[in-house]
Motif scaffolding. Structure first.
Motif, PDB file in Angstrom:
ATOM      1  N   LEU A 149      -6.614  -3.637   4.022  1.00 37.63           N
ATOM      2  CA  LEU A 149      -5.531  -3.479   3.004  1.00 37.63           C
ATOM      3  C   LEU A 149      -5.735  -3.727   1.711  1.00 37.63           C
ATOM      4  CD1 LEU A 149      -2.705  -4.578   5.724  1.00 37.63           C
ATOM      5  CD2 LEU A 149      -3.131  -2.209   4.896  1.00 37.63           C
ATOM      6  N   LEU A 150      -6.321  -4.745   1.656  1.00 37.32           N
ATOM      7  CA  LEU A 150      -6.430  -5.386   0.183  1.00 37.32           C
ATOM      8  C   LEU A 150      -7.262  -4.329  -0.611  1.00 37.32           C
ATOM      9  CD1 LEU A 150      -7.000  -9.150   0.440  1.00 37.32           C
ATOM     10  CD2 LEU A 150      -4.964  -8.006  -0.773  1.00 37.32           C
ATOM     11  N   ARG A 151      -8.341  -3.822   0.257  1.00 29.84           N
ATOM     12  CA  ARG A 151      -9.328  -2.848  -0.623  1.00 29.84           C
ATOM     13  C   ARG A 151      -8.535  -1.649  -1.010  1.00 29.84           C
ATOM     14  NH1 ARG A 151     -15.217  -1.778   1.377  1.00 29.84           N
ATOM     15  NH2 ARG A 151     -15.321  -3.947   0.571  1.00 29.84           N
ATOM     16  N   VAL A 210       0.842  -0.984  -0.092  1.00 30.90           N
ATOM     17  CA  VAL A 210       0.135   0.115  -0.114  1.00 30.90           C
ATOM     18  C   VAL A 210       0.884   1.341   0.122  1.00 30.90           C
ATOM     19  CG1 VAL A 210      -1.701   1.385   1.441  1.00 30.90           C
ATOM     20  CG2 VAL A 210      -1.917  -1.053   1.017  1.00 30.90           C
ATOM     21  N   THR A 211       1.996   1.325   0.749  1.00 28.79           N
ATOM     22  CA  THR A 211       2.879   2.389   0.949  1.00 28.79           C
ATOM     23  C   THR A 211       3.632   2.703  -0.359  1.00 28.79           C
ATOM     24  OG1 THR A 211       3.334   1.950   3.340  1.00 28.79           O
ATOM     25  CG2 THR A 211       4.427   3.461   1.902  1.00 28.79           C
ATOM     26  N   THR A 212       3.895   1.404  -0.937  1.00 34.31           N
ATOM     27  CA  THR A 212       4.938   1.576  -2.273  1.00 34.31           C
ATOM     28  C   THR A 212       3.608   2.243  -3.376  1.00 34.31           C
ATOM     29  OG1 THR A 212       6.279  -0.206  -1.660  1.00 34.31           O
ATOM     30  CG2 THR A 212       6.014   0.178  -4.000  1.00 34.31           C
ATOM     31  N   GLN A 213       2.434   1.590  -3.375  1.00 33.34           N
ATOM     32  CA  GLN A 213       1.689   2.081  -4.283  1.00 33.34           C
ATOM     33  C   GLN A 213       1.378   3.490  -4.259  1.00 33.34           C
ATOM     34  OE1 GLN A 213       0.730   0.292  -7.037  1.00 33.34           O
ATOM     35  NE2 GLN A 213      -0.371   2.069  -7.916  1.00 33.34           N
ATOM     36  N   ALA A 214       1.014   4.181  -2.969  1.00 33.16           N
ATOM     37  CA  ALA A 214       0.674   5.441  -2.748  1.00 33.16           C
ATOM     38  C   ALA A 214       1.720   6.241  -3.165  1.00 33.16           C
ATOM     39  CB  ALA A 214       0.576   5.586  -1.243  1.00 33.16           C
ATOM     40  N   ALA A 215       3.162   5.812  -3.066  1.00 31.69           N
ATOM     41  CA  ALA A 215       4.367   6.638  -3.264  1.00 31.69           C
ATOM     42  C   ALA A 215       4.415   6.578  -4.930  1.00 31.69           C
ATOM     43  CB  ALA A 215       5.736   6.175  -2.775  1.00 31.69           C
TER      44      ALA A 215
END
Length: 186
Positions: A171-173, A100-105
């Motif tokens: 987290l998956l959502r 999630v953090t990587t995707q957000a970044a």
């Protein structure tokens, strides 16, 4: 009253004598907790694992054969399996958070570090608010208060399994939403 020998305790446990369960907990509960604590490094998780060992051992006592080894050794084996399961769940949780953090970044434009952090925070906060209430609550407690799932279960009164399910689903959502949004903008 004389306490039973380890052999008598093992036979009584296998036959479903609840006093043997109590005696086994009194005799080896601290040992199993210590083993779990050394591997996990978290007293709350170690307490949960110790409880799971005795509950699981009692429910699965038909799998224990006193002829094959001592009850203490069998309980130690169950403890090692439960600790391994807990470490696997912890690793999976960390992977989900990192994803999630990587995707957000990746979905936010390149800027300086402070601005990226603020954007990540705003993006994650926005995504958290879109989650169903229970998922949002457990993830906020995990992210912002740095609570373990056991601590969240204790504070909210939800069963530990429900907290874990809500964490995983939330987290998956979030991951799926960020991937969709990142794909649309990227």
């Amino acid at each position: 009253m004389k306490s039973p020998s380890d052999d008598d305790l093992g036979h009584g446990f296998a036959e479903g004598d609840e006093s043997c369960l109590n005696e086994a907990y009194r005799r080896w509960g601290a040992l199993l907790f210590t083993v779990a604590l050394r591997r996990l490094g978290d007293p709350e998780e170690a307490k949960d694992v110790t409880q799971q060992v005795f509950v699981g051992a009692w429910r699965g006592r038909e799998n224990y054969d006193p002829k094959r080894g001592s009850l203490k050794a069998w309980l130690m084996g169950v403890t090692h399996k439960k600790v391994a399961d807990q470490l696997t769940r912890r690793s999976r949780h960390l992977r989900d958070v990192q994803a999630v953090t990587t995707q957000a970044a990746a979905s936010s434009p390149q800027q300086d570090g402070a601005a990226d952090s603020v954007l990540d925070f705003v993006l994650l906060t926005d995504e958290l608010e879109k989650l169903p209430e229970q998922q949002r609550t457990v993830l906020k407690m995990a992210f912002y208060e740095d609570l373990t799932q056991a601590q969240i279960a204790q504070r909210t009164g939800l069963p530990l399994g429900t907290v874990k399910s809500n964490t995983r689903r939330g987290l998956l959502r979030m991951k799926n939403r960020l991937e969709v949004d990142g794909g649309a903008h990227g």
